[in-house]
Design an enzyme around this catalytic site. Structure first.
Site, PDB file in Angstrom:
ATOM      1  N   HIS A   7      -3.602  -9.226 -16.631  1.00  0.00           N
ATOM      2  CA  HIS A   7      -4.965  -8.903 -17.065  1.00  0.00           C
ATOM      3  C   HIS A   7      -5.185  -7.387 -17.040  1.00  0.00           C
ATOM      4  O   HIS A   7      -5.790  -6.821 -17.957  1.00  0.00           O
ATOM      5  CB  HIS A   7      -5.955  -9.609 -16.138  1.00  0.00           C
ATOM      6  CG  HIS A   7      -7.317  -9.788 -16.725  1.00  0.00           C
ATOM      7  ND1 HIS A   7      -7.545 -10.375 -17.952  1.00  0.00           N
ATOM      8  CD2 HIS A   7      -8.554  -9.444 -16.253  1.00  0.00           C
ATOM      9  CE1 HIS A   7      -8.836 -10.399 -18.202  1.00  0.00           C
ATOM     10  NE2 HIS A   7      -9.473  -9.832 -17.196  1.00  0.00           N
ATOM     11  N   GLU A  57       0.831  -1.208   0.000  1.00  0.00           N
ATOM     12  CA  GLU A  57       0.000   0.000   0.000  1.00  0.00           C
ATOM     13  C   GLU A  57       0.864   1.255   0.000  1.00  0.00           C
ATOM     14  O   GLU A  57       0.587   2.211  -0.745  1.00  0.00           O
ATOM     15  CB  GLU A  57      -0.925  -0.004   1.221  1.00  0.00           C
ATOM     16  CG  GLU A  57      -1.685   1.292   1.461  1.00  0.00           C
ATOM     17  CD  GLU A  57      -2.676   1.650   0.376  1.00  0.00           C
ATOM     18  OE1 GLU A  57      -3.147   2.803   0.368  1.00  0.00           O
ATOM     19  OE2 GLU A  57      -2.983   0.796  -0.485  1.00  0.00           O
TER      20      GLU A  57
END
Length: 308
Positions: free
Chosen positions: A278, A57
């Site tokens: 993806h 993060e």
């Protein structure tokens, strides 16, 4: 064109891609609260604790902060240098800044106040627009040299091709949103089989997460077919337009890779590499389609100028 400006464009595009993929990694690993409900600090500290969620993060936030500096620098410099060659530079510079800050704002609000799957899916979509704006701005910087040397062939884009370009740009964004919604509702593995959902219930979805997954697959299949139709039209009618034909070749390659990586996400049970690939391939596809929108705007402007 200034080599330093080109280098800045390439660097900024790369960092924006890192931000985009980093956001996907945060979602994939469930690290959104790796720094708690604090922003920009991480558990009250500038540097994160040494655990995976906090580091992922914090790294995403750091990349986002670096991207703000780079995008502001690129937008201002390109506006000064490239606008005399390409009038659309100003619009792209403004777009890149607006969507970058909107993306950062949504991310910060999601951390501090929490958010639902619908809003977080929108966060990825806005990140995609921000990346595409910077990518196209960088392409304009490189094209400016060709324009000065009059190497750019006059554009010719018929109404049918314009329909494909505009329609697919809008529809792809919708498909992207459904894909992001799949991730944020934890529906990625709701259907263990491909192309049907499962071997039960005749392969049809039976609960909410399965419907979300199959809805995305159906939308993605239609996207693949539409791009294939547009590609065939480009091969038949636009062999002399390298920008258009080359763009559709790239679009077809990206959508095939996108489909394959999506299938592998299911069969590998969301292996990180396939999940990030993806996101990478859809970023490439959306960038190509947004470039088509730029070509349409340029073609219409040139046509209007010729008719004056």
């Amino acid at each position: 064109m200034n080599k330093a400006l080109k280098a800045l464009g390439v660097l900024t595009t790369f960092v924006m891609l890192v931000v985009l993929i980093g956001g996907a990694l945060v979602t994939k690993t469930g690290s959104g609260l790796g720094c708690g409900r604090q922003w920009p600090l991480c558990h009250g500290r500038f540097f994160p604790e040494l655990n995976a969620a906090s580091i992922i993060e914090w790294s995403h936030r750091l990349a986002s902060g670096v991207s703000i500096v780079l995008v502001l620098s690129l937008a201002f410099w390109a506006w000064r240098k490239v606008t005399p060659v390409f009038r659309e530079t100003t619009f792209l510079a403004i777009m890149s800044i607006i969507f970058l800050f909107l993306q950062a704002l949504l991310g910060a609000l999601a951390v501090v106040f929490g958010s639902n799957a619908l809003v977080m899916a929108l966060h990825f979509g806005i990140s995609l627009i921000s990346f595409a704006s910077v990518l196209i701005l960088t392409l304009l910087i490189f094209e400016a040299d060709k324009s000065d040397k009059k190497l750019v062939k006059p554009l010719r884009i018929g109404r049918k091709m314009q329909f494909h370009m505009i329609g697919l740009s809008i529809y792809t964004y919708i498909v992207v949103y459904t894909g992001a919604y799949v991730r944020h509702t934890k529906s990625s593995l709701a259907c263990p089989d491909v192309p049907l959902c499962s071997r039960l219930n005749h392969g049809l979805p039976s609960h909410f997460q399965e419907w979300v997954q199959m809805g995305h697959r159906t939308a993605a299949l239609l996207l693949f077919v539409w791009i294939l139709v547009a590609f065939a039209h480009a091969v038949r009618s636009y062999k002399d337009q390298k920008q258009i034909l080359g763009g559709w070749i790239a679009a077809l390659a990206f959508v095939v890779l996108q489909a394959l990586s999506g299938i592998m996400v299911v069969y590998s049970e969301m292996a990180t590499g396939f999940a990030l690939a993806h996101s990478l391939f859809i970023a490439g596809l959306f960038g190509v389609l947004c470039y088509f929108l730029l070509l349409i705007a340029r073609f219409r402007y040139e046509s209007k100028q010729r008719n004056i």
